[in-house]
Scaffold this active site. Structure first.
Site, PDB file in Angstrom:
ATOM      1  N   GLY A   1       0.782  -1.231   0.000  1.00 18.03           N
ATOM      2  CA  GLY A   1       0.000   0.000   0.000  1.00 18.03           C
ATOM      3  C   GLY A   1       0.813   1.279   0.000  1.00 18.03           C
ATOM      4  O   GLY A   1       0.348   2.302   0.492  1.00 18.03           O
ATOM      5  N   SER A   2       2.016   1.242  -0.597  1.00 20.51           N
ATOM      6  CA  SER A   2       2.787   2.493  -0.641  1.00 20.51           C
ATOM      7  C   SER A   2       2.070   3.526  -1.510  1.00 20.51           C
ATOM      8  O   SER A   2       2.087   4.725  -1.206  1.00 20.51           O
ATOM      9  CB  SER A   2       4.213   2.252  -1.132  1.00 20.51           C
ATOM     10  N   ASN A   3       1.409   3.079  -2.567  1.00 19.75           N
ATOM     11  CA  ASN A   3       0.616   4.024  -3.372  1.00 19.75           C
ATOM     12  C   ASN A   3      -0.566   4.547  -2.580  1.00 19.75           C
ATOM     13  O   ASN A   3      -0.861   5.746  -2.611  1.00 19.75           O
ATOM     14  CB  ASN A   3       0.131   3.349  -4.659  1.00 19.75           C
TER      15      ASN A   3
ATOM     16  N   HIS B   1      -1.089   0.401 -13.349  1.00 17.50           N
ATOM     17  CA  HIS B   1      -0.380  -0.804 -13.778  1.00 17.50           C
ATOM     18  C   HIS B   1       1.107  -0.465 -13.914  1.00 17.50           C
ATOM     19  O   HIS B   1       1.457   0.569 -14.483  1.00 17.50           O
ATOM     20  CB  HIS B   1      -0.939  -1.285 -15.121  1.00 17.50           C
TER      21      HIS B   1
ATOM     22  N   ASP C   1      -6.726  -4.904 -17.635  1.00 12.49           N
ATOM     23  CA  ASP C   1      -5.750  -3.931 -18.145  1.00 12.49           C
ATOM     24  C   ASP C   1      -6.078  -3.375 -19.524  1.00 12.49           C
ATOM     25  O   ASP C   1      -5.177  -2.998 -20.275  1.00 12.49           O
ATOM     26  CB  ASP C   1      -4.342  -4.561 -18.174  1.00 12.49           C
TER      27      ASP C   1
ATOM     28  N   GLU D   1       5.148   6.028  -9.855  1.00 12.26           N
ATOM     29  CA  GLU D   1       3.762   5.899  -9.363  1.00 12.26           C
ATOM     30  C   GLU D   1       3.481   6.929  -8.271  1.00 12.26           C
ATOM     31  O   GLU D   1       2.471   7.635  -8.308  1.00 12.26           O
ATOM     32  CB  GLU D   1       3.522   4.484  -8.827  1.00 12.26           C
TER      33      GLU D   1
HETATM   34  C1  GAR Z   1       2.278  -1.196  -7.745  1.00 13.37           C
HETATM   35  O1  GAR Z   1       3.521  -1.165  -8.408  1.00 13.37           O
HETATM   36  C2  GAR Z   1       1.150  -1.354  -8.742  1.00 13.37           C
HETATM   37  O2  GAR Z   1       1.399  -0.742  -9.971  1.00 13.37           O
HETATM   38  C3  GAR Z   1       1.087  -2.845  -8.900  1.00 13.37           C
HETATM   39  O3  GAR Z   1       1.274  -3.345  -7.590  1.00 13.37           O
HETATM   40  C4  GAR Z   1       2.164  -2.473  -6.901  1.00 13.37           C
HETATM   41  C5  GAR Z   1       1.598  -2.200  -5.527  1.00 13.37           C
HETATM   42  O4  GAR Z   1       2.526  -1.513  -4.743  1.00 13.37           O
HETATM   43  N1  GAR Z   1      -0.166  -3.253  -9.466  1.00 13.37           N
HETATM   44  C6  GAR Z   1      -0.288  -4.281 -10.310  1.00 13.37           C
HETATM   45  O5  GAR Z   1       0.646  -4.991 -10.635  1.00 13.37           O
HETATM   46  C7  GAR Z   1      -1.702  -4.500 -10.848  1.00 13.37           C
HETATM   47  N2  GAR Z   1      -1.683  -5.388 -11.973  1.00 13.37           N
HETATM   48  P1  GAR Z   1       2.091  -0.814  -3.386  1.00 13.37           P
HETATM   49  O6  GAR Z   1       1.280  -1.847  -2.602  1.00 13.37           O
HETATM   50  O7  GAR Z   1       3.360  -0.485  -2.699  1.00 13.37           O
HETATM   51  O8  GAR Z   1       1.270   0.392  -3.719  1.00 13.37           O
END
Ligand code: GAR
Length: 187
Positions: free
Chosen positions: A12-14, A103, A144, A173
């Site tokens: 969940g860093s995003n 993505h 996607d 991101e």
């Molecule tokens: C992110 O890089 C996102 O783009 C990817 O999962 C990661 C989650 O990181 N999503 C996918 O691959 C969807 N197909 P986070 O939990 O640190 O935000």
């Protein structure tokens, strides 16, 4: 006030960057963080921001419980930030043009079932690509394939590993996703 929900399966860093971005907004709020993993670190991040959380199984989501929750909470927009289950059609229809995904590659390259997180970065490395990036897109019933809203790229060199590629992609991101969400929801 626009009410946004974040769906996430992992760290969940995003989600954290998005919660930070809207923390003091008087136009949009993160009203819910929902996850299919009861142990996902994103839930802890949500609690830190005082954002309510909700967990559900794939079965429950497919049976309509997640939609019920989103509607009960009057959610206007759904943000997928590292959410790894296929969204059922009843949900994409209910939030048609109101659900956005990030993505970790330059779609249409490296999209589709099984292409997520480290699998994407390993595929980019194996192919010897000289660039990768991020795609922010609307979600429809096909993995996607929804309308692309924004892309940004970053160079990949021979020295890069899947891990360093992941770091570069995460940086992109974090730099863009919260702002693009704001523009999309019109706040
Ligand atoms: C992110 O890089 C996102 O783009 C990817 O999962 C990661 C989650 O990181 N999503 C996918 O691959 C969807 N197909 P986070 O939990 O640190 O935000």
């Amino acid at each position: 006030m626009k009410r946004l929900a974040i769906l996430a399966s992992g760290s969940g860093s995003n989600a954290e960057k998005i919660m930070e971005h809207f923390q003091h907004s008087d136009k949009a709020e993160i009203a819910l963080v929902a996850s299919n993993k009861t142990e996902a670190f994103v839930l802890e991040r949500a609690r830190k921001f005082g954002v309510p959380t909700f967990t559900f199984s794939r079965k429950e989501m497919d049976a309509g419980m997640l939609l019920e929750k989103l509607q009960a909470e009057n959610i206007d927009w759904v943000i997928l930030a590292g959410f790894l289950l296929k969204i059922p059609d009843h949900l994409t229809h209910a939030y048609s043009d109101k659900m956005v995904n990030i993505h970790p590659a330059l779609l249409p390259k490296y999209g589709g079932k099984g292409m997520y997180g480290s699998f994407v970065h390993a595929a980019v490395k194996d192919a010897g690509d000289t660039e990768t990036g991020i795609t922010i897109h609307l979600v429809n019933e096909h993995y996607d394939e929804g309308k692309i809203i924004f892309q940004a790229s970053t160079p990949v060199s021979l020295e890069d590993t899947p891990e360093t590629i992941a770091d570069k992609v995460h940086a992109l991101e974090h730099a863009h996703f919260p702002r693009v969400i704001g523009e999309l929801v019109g706040v």
